[in-house]
Design a protein around this motif. Structure first.
Motif, PDB file in Angstrom:
ATOM      1  N   GLY A 468       0.815  -1.200   0.000  1.00 51.51           N
ATOM      2  CA  GLY A 468       0.000   0.000   0.000  1.00 51.51           C
ATOM      3  C   GLY A 468       0.851   1.253   0.000  1.00 51.51           C
ATOM      4  O   GLY A 468       2.073   1.223   0.166  1.00 51.51           O
ATOM      5  N   ALA A 469       0.215   2.376  -0.203  1.00 52.10           N
ATOM      6  CA  ALA A 469       0.859   3.687  -0.150  1.00 52.10           C
ATOM      7  C   ALA A 469      -0.220   4.701   0.204  1.00 52.10           C
ATOM      8  O   ALA A 469      -1.422   4.410   0.128  1.00 52.10           O
ATOM      9  CB  ALA A 469       1.514   4.038  -1.477  1.00 52.10           C
ATOM     10  N   SER A 470       0.213   5.914   0.594  1.00 51.72           N
ATOM     11  CA  SER A 470      -0.727   6.965   0.981  1.00 51.72           C
ATOM     12  C   SER A 470      -0.538   8.177   0.081  1.00 51.72           C
ATOM     13  O   SER A 470       0.589   8.658  -0.103  1.00 51.72           O
ATOM     14  CB  SER A 470      -0.511   7.378   2.445  1.00 51.72           C
ATOM     15  OG  SER A 470      -0.725   6.288   3.303  1.00 51.72           O
ATOM     16  N   LEU A 471      -1.643   8.675  -0.478  1.00 45.55           N
ATOM     17  CA  LEU A 471      -1.620   9.880  -1.312  1.00 45.55           C
ATOM     18  C   LEU A 471      -1.489  11.100  -0.396  1.00 45.55           C
ATOM     19  O   LEU A 471      -2.316  11.306   0.503  1.00 45.55           O
ATOM     20  CB  LEU A 471      -2.914   9.959  -2.116  1.00 45.55           C
ATOM     21  CG  LEU A 471      -3.027  11.082  -3.154  1.00 45.55           C
ATOM     22  CD1 LEU A 471      -2.029  10.886  -4.268  1.00 45.55           C
ATOM     23  CD2 LEU A 471      -4.453  11.150  -3.706  1.00 45.55           C
ATOM     24  N   ILE A 472      -0.414  11.927  -0.589  1.00 48.49           N
ATOM     25  CA  ILE A 472      -0.209  13.089   0.285  1.00 48.49           C
ATOM     26  C   ILE A 472      -0.424  14.415  -0.449  1.00 48.49           C
ATOM     27  O   ILE A 472      -0.562  15.452   0.187  1.00 48.49           O
ATOM     28  CB  ILE A 472       1.183  13.062   0.946  1.00 48.49           C
ATOM     29  CG1 ILE A 472       2.298  13.030  -0.107  1.00 48.49           C
ATOM     30  CG2 ILE A 472       1.290  11.895   1.915  1.00 48.49           C
ATOM     31  CD1 ILE A 472       3.687  13.154   0.491  1.00 48.49           C
ATOM     32  N   ASN A 473      -0.412  14.435  -1.773  1.00 48.62           N
ATOM     33  CA  ASN A 473      -0.828  15.597  -2.563  1.00 48.62           C
ATOM     34  C   ASN A 473      -1.098  15.125  -3.985  1.00 48.62           C
ATOM     35  O   ASN A 473      -1.138  13.917  -4.236  1.00 48.62           O
ATOM     36  CB  ASN A 473       0.190  16.742  -2.505  1.00 48.62           C
ATOM     37  CG  ASN A 473       1.551  16.377  -3.066  1.00 48.62           C
ATOM     38  OD1 ASN A 473       1.658  15.662  -4.054  1.00 48.62           O
ATOM     39  ND2 ASN A 473       2.603  16.872  -2.423  1.00 48.62           N
ATOM     40  N   ASP A 474      -1.269  16.054  -4.928  1.00 40.22           N
ATOM     41  CA  ASP A 474      -1.686  15.643  -6.276  1.00 40.22           C
ATOM     42  C   ASP A 474      -0.539  15.140  -7.152  1.00 40.22           C
ATOM     43  O   ASP A 474      -0.756  14.807  -8.317  1.00 40.22           O
ATOM     44  CB  ASP A 474      -2.438  16.776  -6.987  1.00 40.22           C
ATOM     45  CG  ASP A 474      -1.653  18.070  -7.049  1.00 40.22           C
ATOM     46  OD1 ASP A 474      -0.443  18.037  -6.769  1.00 40.22           O
ATOM     47  OD2 ASP A 474      -2.259  19.114  -7.365  1.00 40.22           O
ATOM     48  N   ARG A 475       0.708  15.093  -6.624  1.00 45.57           N
ATOM     49  CA  ARG A 475       1.826  14.548  -7.401  1.00 45.57           C
ATOM     50  C   ARG A 475       2.638  13.500  -6.651  1.00 45.57           C
ATOM     51  O   ARG A 475       3.503  12.864  -7.246  1.00 45.57           O
ATOM     52  CB  ARG A 475       2.782  15.673  -7.836  1.00 45.57           C
ATOM     53  CG  ARG A 475       2.279  16.572  -8.939  1.00 45.57           C
ATOM     54  CD  ARG A 475       2.003  15.856 -10.233  1.00 45.57           C
ATOM     55  NE  ARG A 475       3.146  15.177 -10.780  1.00 45.57           N
ATOM     56  CZ  ARG A 475       4.031  15.720 -11.609  1.00 45.57           C
ATOM     57  NH1 ARG A 475       3.907  16.994 -11.934  1.00 45.57           N
ATOM     58  NH2 ARG A 475       5.026  15.002 -12.101  1.00 45.57           N
ATOM     59  N   GLY A 637       1.172   0.884   3.909  1.00 52.20           N
ATOM     60  CA  GLY A 637      -0.131   1.489   4.083  1.00 52.20           C
ATOM     61  C   GLY A 637      -0.156   2.475   5.242  1.00 52.20           C
ATOM     62  O   GLY A 637       0.800   2.604   6.013  1.00 52.20           O
ATOM     63  N   PRO A 638      -1.275   3.187   5.408  1.00 48.46           N
ATOM     64  CA  PRO A 638      -1.353   4.253   6.408  1.00 48.46           C
ATOM     65  C   PRO A 638      -1.923   3.810   7.750  1.00 48.46           C
ATOM     66  O   PRO A 638      -2.797   2.943   7.830  1.00 48.46           O
ATOM     67  CB  PRO A 638      -2.292   5.253   5.739  1.00 48.46           C
ATOM     68  CG  PRO A 638      -3.232   4.389   4.948  1.00 48.46           C
ATOM     69  CD  PRO A 638      -2.429   3.206   4.481  1.00 48.46           C
ATOM     70  N   LEU A 639      -1.404   4.455   8.798  1.00 49.04           N
ATOM     71  CA  LEU A 639      -2.046   4.460  10.106  1.00 49.04           C
ATOM     72  C   LEU A 639      -2.363   5.920  10.386  1.00 49.04           C
ATOM     73  O   LEU A 639      -1.456   6.763  10.462  1.00 49.04           O
ATOM     74  CB  LEU A 639      -1.125   3.901  11.193  1.00 49.04           C
ATOM     75  CG  LEU A 639      -1.623   4.030  12.642  1.00 49.04           C
ATOM     76  CD1 LEU A 639      -2.971   3.353  12.835  1.00 49.04           C
ATOM     77  CD2 LEU A 639      -0.599   3.466  13.619  1.00 49.04           C
ATOM     78  N   TYR A 651      -8.080  13.941   9.330  1.00 40.41           N
ATOM     79  CA  TYR A 651      -7.182  12.833   9.642  1.00 40.41           C
ATOM     80  C   TYR A 651      -5.778  13.186   9.173  1.00 40.41           C
ATOM     81  O   TYR A 651      -5.598  13.891   8.192  1.00 40.41           O
ATOM     82  CB  TYR A 651      -7.641  11.564   8.930  1.00 40.41           C
ATOM     83  CG  TYR A 651      -8.958  11.019   9.437  1.00 40.41           C
ATOM     84  CD1 TYR A 651      -8.993  10.079  10.457  1.00 40.41           C
ATOM     85  CD2 TYR A 651     -10.171  11.441   8.887  1.00 40.41           C
ATOM     86  CE1 TYR A 651     -10.200   9.572  10.923  1.00 40.41           C
ATOM     87  CE2 TYR A 651     -11.376  10.947   9.348  1.00 40.41           C
ATOM     88  CZ  TYR A 651     -11.385  10.005  10.368  1.00 40.41           C
ATOM     89  OH  TYR A 651     -12.567   9.505  10.823  1.00 40.41           O
ATOM     90  N   TYR A 652      -4.779  12.688   9.890  1.00 42.70           N
ATOM     91  CA  TYR A 652      -3.397  12.905   9.474  1.00 42.70           C
ATOM     92  C   TYR A 652      -2.636  11.592   9.548  1.00 42.70           C
ATOM     93  O   TYR A 652      -2.991  10.675  10.296  1.00 42.70           O
ATOM     94  CB  TYR A 652      -2.727  13.978  10.332  1.00 42.70           C
ATOM     95  CG  TYR A 652      -2.571  13.615  11.793  1.00 42.70           C
ATOM     96  CD1 TYR A 652      -1.420  12.977  12.250  1.00 42.70           C
ATOM     97  CD2 TYR A 652      -3.571  13.916  12.712  1.00 42.70           C
ATOM     98  CE1 TYR A 652      -1.278  12.640  13.587  1.00 42.70           C
ATOM     99  CE2 TYR A 652      -3.434  13.587  14.043  1.00 42.70           C
ATOM    100  CZ  TYR A 652      -2.286  12.945  14.481  1.00 42.70           C
ATOM    101  OH  TYR A 652      -2.145  12.607  15.807  1.00 42.70           O
ATOM    102  N   LEU A 653      -1.597  11.511   8.754  1.00 41.07           N
ATOM    103  CA  LEU A 653      -0.806  10.285   8.633  1.00 41.07           C
ATOM    104  C   LEU A 653       0.220  10.246   9.762  1.00 41.07           C
ATOM    105  O   LEU A 653       1.210  10.981   9.737  1.00 41.07           O
ATOM    106  CB  LEU A 653      -0.113  10.244   7.266  1.00 41.07           C
ATOM    107  CG  LEU A 653       0.735   9.009   6.960  1.00 41.07           C
ATOM    108  CD1 LEU A 653      -0.161   7.772   6.864  1.00 41.07           C
ATOM    109  CD2 LEU A 653       1.498   9.197   5.647  1.00 41.07           C
ATOM    110  N   ALA A 654      -0.003   9.365  10.749  1.00 35.71           N
ATOM    111  CA  ALA A 654       0.926   9.229  11.878  1.00 35.71           C
ATOM    112  C   ALA A 654       1.990   8.179  11.602  1.00 35.71           C
ATOM    113  O   ALA A 654       3.156   8.352  11.967  1.00 35.71           O
ATOM    114  CB  ALA A 654       0.164   8.877  13.148  1.00 35.71           C
ATOM    115  N   GLY A 655       1.593   7.081  10.946  1.00 37.56           N
ATOM    116  CA  GLY A 655       2.553   6.000  10.736  1.00 37.56           C
ATOM    117  C   GLY A 655       2.386   5.312   9.405  1.00 37.56           C
ATOM    118  O   GLY A 655       1.327   5.391   8.772  1.00 37.56           O
ATOM    119  N   ILE A 656       3.481   4.619   8.996  1.00 35.15           N
ATOM    120  CA  ILE A 656       3.484   3.813   7.772  1.00 35.15           C
ATOM    121  C   ILE A 656       3.754   2.374   8.178  1.00 35.15           C
ATOM    122  O   ILE A 656       4.713   2.094   8.927  1.00 35.15           O
ATOM    123  CB  ILE A 656       4.570   4.294   6.794  1.00 35.15           C
ATOM    124  CG1 ILE A 656       4.320   5.747   6.395  1.00 35.15           C
ATOM    125  CG2 ILE A 656       4.635   3.406   5.557  1.00 35.15           C
ATOM    126  CD1 ILE A 656       5.460   6.367   5.611  1.00 35.15           C
TER     127      ILE A 656
END
Length: 691
Positions: A468-475, A637-639, A651-656
């Motif tokens: 998995g991966a987490s989208l953090i902006n449009d690029r 993936g995201p936590l 929500y904010y990304l605390a962990g991977i």
């Protein structure tokens, strides 16, 4: 009947003699079918003739005997001039009545045409003889009959045309119609004299177009003194007739009415032209002026939008002044803007300033905005960019918010500045961490709840390898370094906007192709045997080949703020398509709510495959819950936090998801890369890889 024929013959001979005496030419007769024996039912006639230029064509009816009906709907004669209906006739009329009421109107225009149509129907109860007339051409008297003959004074008619003449003192213009006076005079070389309107002291001439040329030595200027001024002016203030004073530097006027130009008129020029024009009406007196010379001086106004120091109405030869441009203006040399708002100049003997520069408005230029298609100007794409011009920005998508002020003004320094004093342009920042469908309050990955579409819109699926991966902006997206270690960056593909991992396309599914993979420089690759005891700095960034189009099912997650930290027992949400309790990868995206463990619990790490204890660093934290944990293939993936406070956020990304004990051991403790520790690295990496 015999008497009628004798009378008709007498009238015809009289008319022939009349037209012969007036040098006209009789062209012929026009009569109804069967005339004079009578026309039959359903009879018809169409006739048309045209006159040569300068002549008119006429029809003179000498007999009319037809069936009478209201509006001549049965039998009728219709006469047309140049296509327009001029007469409808029927019934019975004698010669005198025809001459007085009908014939005067049956005439064409100069060079025009006449047409006649006759028809009868079937309803005649008695025989009618019909009609007869003759048509003739004659000279058209333009002077008498044509109000548009264009002669402004005298008109003289001749056969086939006319010509114009003028009164004494006037001459015929090139158009051969307009009479104007010859009033252009070259007075060059005279240092003093008088000029007046044509026909002075009487009312000035009509259609005047006068040019008075004055020229003296270079070091002199001409001075004009008006004594009388009376030039026609309309009630609304517009000049009907006008006087203009032309110099090489510009035109003064037009002047009209009863108030002369401010006297004396200092032209600041040795070369002056006085232009006077009038129309064909009016009885105004005109003007009278005296011209003389004096030494040239320089005007106190050196250039527009500037102030000269010292300030004087006039400056003599050799005097110097300092020119200061108004606020928002800069000195322009040969049209090129300089960085200065001042310059020094000297009055020349010619009455001009040297050097001669202009003060032009500061130009802030087109604002530097990213070409991302998201931040746009409100209104025109080519806005005004000069001093005090204003521009306004907005984001074209609801999934972005404007960071910074929206309105900017071009200031005197040539910068775009907001009301708050900001010179940096605003940005459109993605709205992060706010799913349009809130995450459920229960579930687990190992046998947990299935995520609904749009519930975790930042989670991206990597199919090869499964992660998995987490989208953090449009690029950009973020994932675990061990997920992408050794993968050719241009072959990596990610999928967004889905919860069913079996899909690769379809409605809402977005394929994101990798352009660049950047692994944290502190990440240590495993030994050649594949065994490892250290997942420190397990973080990597993925840049896409193109900008992501956000939607309700594809939105970014927020990065944490600095020093936000994670708190023991704080509840977060982990998600993924990884292994479940059946030891098979999930086809659907699952999520679970898990709590953060204490440092002591996290330091009690499981052994690695080489039976050595795994390394736990300050760049990690661990979390889990009874029967709930991330597992194999959830990596990257995201936590996210918060999790259970539905309706708030973001929500904010605390962990991977990084590493943990084998899922079969059911320790319910997973280890996560602490994203907070890598904020500077993430921001700097994105900033240095914009192109």
């Amino acid at each position: 009947m015999a008497l009628d024929r004798i009378m008709m013959l007498t009238i015809s001979l009289s008319l022939l003699l009349f037209f012969h005496s007036t040098n006209s030419m009789l062209l012929g007769w026009v009569e109804s079918p069967g005339y004079p024996s009578g026309y039959s039912p359903h009879a018809s006639l169409n006739w048309s003739r045209c006159a040569p230029k300068g002549h008119a064509l006429s029809i003179r009816l000498v007999h009319l005997d037809m069936e009478d009906s209201q509006d001549c709907v049965n039998d009728a004669i219709k006469v047309y001039s140049d296509g327009g209906l001029i007469s409808i006739l029927c019934g019975n009329m004698g010669f005198k009545e025809l001459q007085s009421t009908v014939n005067p109107s049956l005439v064409s225009s100069s060079g025009g045409c006449l047409s006649l149509s006759f028809h009868s129907d079937y309803s005649n109860t008695q025989r009618h003889t019909g009609f007869r007339g003759f048509y003739t051409i004659k000279d058209f008297d333009e002077c008498r009959d044509d109000p548009n003959n264009e002669c402004t004074q005298f008109c003289h008619n001749f056969i086939g045309g006319y010509h114009c003449t003028c009164r004494h003192g006037y001459q015929l213009a090139k158009d051969k119609h307009t009479c104007s006076v010859s009033c252009s005079v070259d007075l060059s070389g005279l240092n003093e004299g008088d000029i007046s309107s044509p026909m002075w002291p009487r009312s000035y001439a009509e259609n005047a177009n006068c040019l008075y040329s004055l020229s003296v030595e270079d070091h002199l200027q001409l001075e004009l003194h008006f004594s009388v001024f009376d030039v026609e002016k309309s009630p609304n203030g517009h000049c009907i007739d006008a006087l203009r004073i032309e110099t090489p530097s510009g035109i003064l006027g037009p002047f009209c009415g009863h108030t002369p130009p401010p006297s004396p008129v200092l032209t600041h020029s040795n070369d002056v032209k006085i232009h006077f024009t009038s129309d064909s009406f009016g009885t105004n007196k005109g003007f009278n002026l005296h011209f003389q010379t004096r030494d040239k001086v320089c005007s106190g106004t050196v250039t527009a939008h500037a102030t000269a120091t010292p300030q004087k109405a006039e400056h003599d030869r050799g005097q110097k002044v300092t020119v200061t441009c108004d606020v928002g203006y800069v000195v322009a040399t040969h049209g090129v803007h300089t960085l200065s708002s001042q310059y020094e100049t000297t009055c020349q003997s010619s009455g001009s300033w040297a050097p001669s520069h202009t003060c032009e408005p500061v130009n802030c230029g087109f604002p530097e905005i990213p070409n991302d298609g998201v931040l746009q100007l409100v209104g025109s794409d080519t806005p005004q960019t000069q001093y005090e011009a204003q521009i306004q920005f907005h984001c074209i998508s609801e999934y972005y918010t404007l960071e910074g002020d929206d309105k900017y003004t071009c200031n005197a320094s040539g910068d775009w500045v907001s009301a708050g004093g900001e010179t940096n342009m605003p940005k459109c920042v993605p709205v992060c961490g706010r799913p349009q469908r809130h995450i459920g309050s229960a579930g687990r990955i190992l046998g947990g709840e299935n995520a609904r579409l749009g519930e975790i819109p930042w989670h991206l699926l990597i199919k090869s390898p499964r992660a998995g991966a987490s989208l953090i902006n449009d690029r950009w997206a973020v994932t675990a370094a061990h997920v992408v270690d050794g993968i050719l960056e241009t072959t990596l593909q990610l999928y967004g906007g889905l919860v069913d991992g079996r899909k690769s396309s379809g409605a809402g599914v977005t394929l994101l192709k990798s352009e660049k993979i950047i692994i944290h420089p502190g990440y240590e690759r495993p030994l050649s045997s594949g065994f490892r005891t250290n997942f420190d700095n397990d973080i990597a960034l993925i840049k896409f080949t193109s900008r992501v189009n956000f939607g309700p099912n594809l939105l970014p997650i927020c990065l944490p703020d600095v020093n936000m930290g994670v708190t023991v027992n704080e509840i977060g949400t982990v998600s993924g398509w990884g292994m479940t309790e059946t030891h098979a990868a999930s086809a659907l995206l699952k999520y679970a709510h898990i709590g953060v463990y204490s440092l002591d619990t996290c330091r009690s790490t499981p052994n690695s495959q080489s039976n050595e204890a795994m390394v736990f660093s300050d760049n990690m934290f661990c979390a889990g819950a009874s029967g709930k944990d991330s597992c194999k293939r959830d990596s990257g993936g995201p936590l996210v936090f918060p999790s259970l406070t539905v309706g708030t956020g973001p929500y904010y990304l605390a962990g991977i998801v990084s590493w943990g004990a084998p899922c079969r051991l059911l320790e319910n403790k997973g280890y996560y890369t602490k994203v907070e520790n890598y904020l500077d690295w993430i921001k700097n990496t994105i900033a240095t890889n914009k192109s």
